[in-house]
Design a protein around this motif. Structure first.
Motif, short mmCIF file in Angstrom:
data_model
loop_
_atom_site.label_atom_id
_atom_site.label_comp_id
_atom_site.label_asym_id
_atom_site.label_seq_id
_atom_site.Cartn_x
_atom_site.Cartn_y
_atom_site.Cartn_z
N ILE A 12 -9.90 5.05 -16.48
CA ILE A 12 -10.57 4.72 -17.74
C ILE A 12 -12.03 5.09 -17.65
O ILE A 12 -12.61 5.17 -16.58
N LEU A 21 -6.90 4.47 -21.46
CA LEU A 21 -5.51 4.32 -21.05
C LEU A 21 -5.13 2.85 -20.88
O LEU A 21 -4.01 2.44 -21.17
N ARG A 22 -6.11 2.04 -20.42
CA ARG A 22 -5.82 0.61 -20.26
C ARG A 22 -5.43 -0.01 -21.59
O ARG A 22 -4.42 -0.70 -21.71
N ILE A 25 -2.01 1.19 -22.78
CA ILE A 25 -0.87 0.52 -22.12
C ILE A 25 -0.65 -0.85 -22.74
O ILE A 25 0.48 -1.24 -23.07
N ASN A 26 -1.74 -1.59 -22.95
CA ASN A 26 -1.62 -2.91 -23.57
C ASN A 26 -1.03 -2.82 -24.97
O ASN A 26 -0.18 -3.62 -25.36
N PRO B 89 -15.77 -0.65 -15.71
CA PRO B 89 -14.60 -1.26 -15.06
C PRO B 89 -13.99 -0.45 -13.90
O PRO B 89 -13.92 0.77 -13.96
N ASN B 95 -2.53 -2.89 -14.61
CA ASN B 95 -3.43 -2.53 -15.71
C ASN B 95 -4.60 -3.51 -15.81
O ASN B 95 -5.15 -3.72 -16.88
N TYR B 97 -8.43 -4.69 -14.70
CA TYR B 97 -9.71 -4.11 -14.27
C TYR B 97 -10.77 -5.20 -14.22
O TYR B 97 -10.63 -6.25 -14.84
#
Ligand SMILES: [Zn+2]
Lengths: 326, 336
Positions: A12, A21-22, A25-26, B89, B95, B97
């Protein structure tokens, strides 16, 4: 001197405006975006990862291991009878991995890393590519095995899966395959096993295969580093600086010298790197040296990872670090 | 057979609770500048009151304030100390961070960090609320260092400011002060440094001191770990299915121990029987009068409902074990 990075790269961005991307995905998990939109963001993340490396001037690029959760997760997603279990600390890092659970005969039902677009449609014309996989011994040492009954037979099964993967990677035109074995220095009794598994994994292909050791001190296996029938070794030479002194002559290998600390934001001093390279040439006498990071760059935020990579390339171009061609 | 009747099995939790949706939204709004700190803080206090009410409803013995004001446990303190900057981050796992602190100057504590919210929380309940701090070794290990000469200098500088905060918490009435050191199992070679730093933090404290450590390999640091100058360890066991418990049998464990019996990284709800078995395993491995019961780690990754359900099962299991230890039959305890 040519350059590479060890493997993984921040997924990210430090810039909020970029695709993330984080978040994707969420949003995929909560049903706010569909798979198509997620795939598009994933592709943009791969593109950014390639561009960062190319713009910095890296010669042998990786796919940044963008889709991995940890060193073992690509196997958990691609193999039958394998699932990710409870969280464990990942070596000496503030990072955790899910311990693989082996419940039956492991079989490769999907490619492990060969589906990455970096090795196919996004493959750059101007750089070589390197695929990175967890090595068989480190995998076996970090799994809960409810089927094979020994490190030896589990590692042998993983090596067979790697053999299949290497065939596919070679067909794609990947130049280098690196098997990460950070667990081996902690368990030097498995050096023989790893050395024995290499020829089977290569199985006559002429891909450049190598082993990467990082995090743990190399002293436990230093005297035996010459025993692997591989083309290159990638060594973390910053986590335990005095490891350098214990290295033997390794003149049959290309040495990927991990002199750039991927777990620290401080930029390396040119004179220091130059004198260590001189020492390596005199003492280790590798076929040639490729300058690389000590381990994956994902320990850094992207802005610092970019700085590190640019610094790495600058250092490799300094006259005082010297050159050596194959 | 061991006499287990002196096993009060006091219950607690490790520290964090899930943040309610309205608080997550407010934190985003505060970050983007659309609400001010006063507005955010009002919601943090509201959420804290809800966390206390939930713990009282479930019947826990030693409460936490839930860390509604914190993001990451290291970053939060770095944001309130002088000498730190915060990075963009980096990944912790999967997923998840965190923004990693960067030490860029001399570390000082301009004013107390956690005391006001502690005092507010303690005013809401008769039960003891733990003061919650992150230990100096973990703060160092989870930061980038651009200022101090070496890790030792950084750890000891952190010990000074965290120790001052601990004394302020005690002066504000904290009877339990938890100084978390989850990174302590990372490098056995630095355990001595972590112990030396903790001695600075807990020097002169009369409150009960606790340290939470998780997801590490304890074998290389046991029994030296017992020299960490705190009264109680809080360790995870459920996530690894108690495979790590045998390490502590020899030499015998000498401190109080809060045993993690709930896997906080799993959505699966444990059954009461499962949790009871885990409690009995703990009572075999540790001196029963020194055993506390809690989840493996902070609950912030679970939903509010999962948290309520998991803690309710934990409490039901503890109540039954307590009754069984007093000699009441299983049948009687179920119907009672
Ligand atoms: Zn924890």
């Amino acid at each position: 001197m040519i350059t590479t990075i060890c493997g993984n790269y921040p997924k990210i961005d430090h810039l909020k405006s970029r695709v993330n991307l984080r978040t994707a995905i969420n949003r995929l998990e909560s049903g706010k975006i569909d798979h198509e939109e997620y795939e598009s963001i994933l592709r943009q993340t791969f593109e950014r990862t390639i561009n960062d490396q190319l713009e910095a001037g890296i010669d042998i690029i990786t796919d940044g291991q963008i889709t991995w959760q940890d060193l073992f997760s690509p196997y958990c997603e691609a193999l039958d009878n394998l699932a990710a279990g409870g969280l464990r600390r990942y070596f000496d890092n503030n990072v955790y991995y899910r311990r693989p659970q082996v419940t039956g005969e492991i079989r490769r039902i999907h490619p492990i890393v060969a589906e990455s677009p970096v090795y196919s449609e996004m493959k750059p014309a101007t750089a070589m590519t390197k695929a990175v996989l967890c090595g068989p011994v480190t995998f076996a040492l970090h799994a809960d095995d409810f089927h094979y009954g020994s490190i030896d037979s589990l590692a042998t099964a993983v090596a067979e899966v790697i053999r299949e993967e290497i065939v596919e990677l070679q067909q794609l035109g990947v130049s280098y395959v690196q098997l990460d074995e950070p667990g081996l220095p902690e368990r030097p009794e498995y050096v023989d096993l790893l050395a024995r598994l290499v020829p089977g994994m290569l199985n006559g292909t002429d891909i450049r295969l190598g082993l990467a050791f990082y995090f743990s001190s190399l002293k436990t296996i230093a005297s035996r580093l010459g025993e692997f029938p591989v083309d290159f070794l990638a060594l973390d030479l910053v986590s335990h600086p005095d490891d350098m002194e214990s290295l033997p002559t390794l003149d049959k290998y290309e040495l990927h010298a991990g002199l750039i600390d991927a777990r620290n934001i401080m930029l390396e001093d040119t004179d220091d790197v130059a004198s260590r390279l001189t020492l390596l040439r005199q003492q280790v006498m590798p076929k040639r040296i490729v300058l690389t990071t000590s381990c994956g760059l994902e320990f850094l935020p992207r802005d610092y990872a970019l700085d590190k990579m640019r610094h790495l390339v600058q250092l490799a171009a300094e006259p005082q670090v010297g050159t050596d061609e194959e | 057979m061991k006499n287990n009747t002196h096993a009060p099995l006091l219950t607690t939790t490790v520290g964090s609770f899930p943040k309610p949706a309205y608080l997550l939204k407010a934190r985003q709004q505060y970050a983007s500048g659309t609400i001010d700190y006063t507005a955010l803080h009002e919601l943090e206090k509201k959420a804290t009151a809800e966390v206390i009410a939930l713990q009282e409803e479930i019947g826990l013995d030693i409460l936490v304030h839930g860390e509604m004001e914190r993001g990451d446990m290291a970053t939060y303190f770095a944001e309130h100390l002088e000498g730190f900057e915060i990075s963009s981050p980096v990944r912790s796992y999967g997923n998840r961070y965190y923004r990693k602190p960067i030490v860029k100057g001399k570390i000082t504590r301009p004013k107390p960090i956690t005391v006001a919210l502690f005092s507010y929380t303690q005013s809401l309940t008769e039960k003891p609320v733990k003061g919650m701090l992150t230990g100096p070794y973990t703060m160092c290990d989870w930061s980038f260092n651009k200022y101090y000469r070496n890790r030792r200098d950084l750890v000891m500088a952190l010990a000074e400011v965290i120790g001052a905060e601990a004394r302020d918490l005690q002066d504000a009435g904290a009877r339990y002060i938890q100084i978390d050191e989850p990174a302590i199992s990372t490098r056995p070679a630095e355990l001595d440094l972590a112990i030396e730093a903790m001695a600075v933090v807990t020097a002169g404290l009369t409150a009960k001191t606790i340290s939470h450590i998780c997801y590490g390999d304890f074998a290389p640091i046991y029994p030296r770990l017992l020299d960490l100058p705190v009264d109680q360890f809080d360790l995870e066991f459920a996530n690894s299915d108690f495979s790590n418990i045998d390490v502590f049998s020899s030499p015998p464990f000498t401190k109080e121990i809060a045993v993690g019996v709930i896997d906080i990284h799993s959505h699966n709800l444990e059954t009461k029987e499962q949790v009871k078995q885990r409690i009995y395993r703990a009572l075999k491995a540790f001196p029963p009068d020194k055993v506390y019961i809690d989840p493996d780690c902070g609950l912030k990754t679970r939903t509010w409902e999962e948290t309520r359900d998991k803690l309710t099962v934990m409490m039901a299991a503890v109540r039954e074990v307590r009754r069984e230890l007093r000699g009441v039959t299983h049948e009687a305890s179920v119907s009672g």
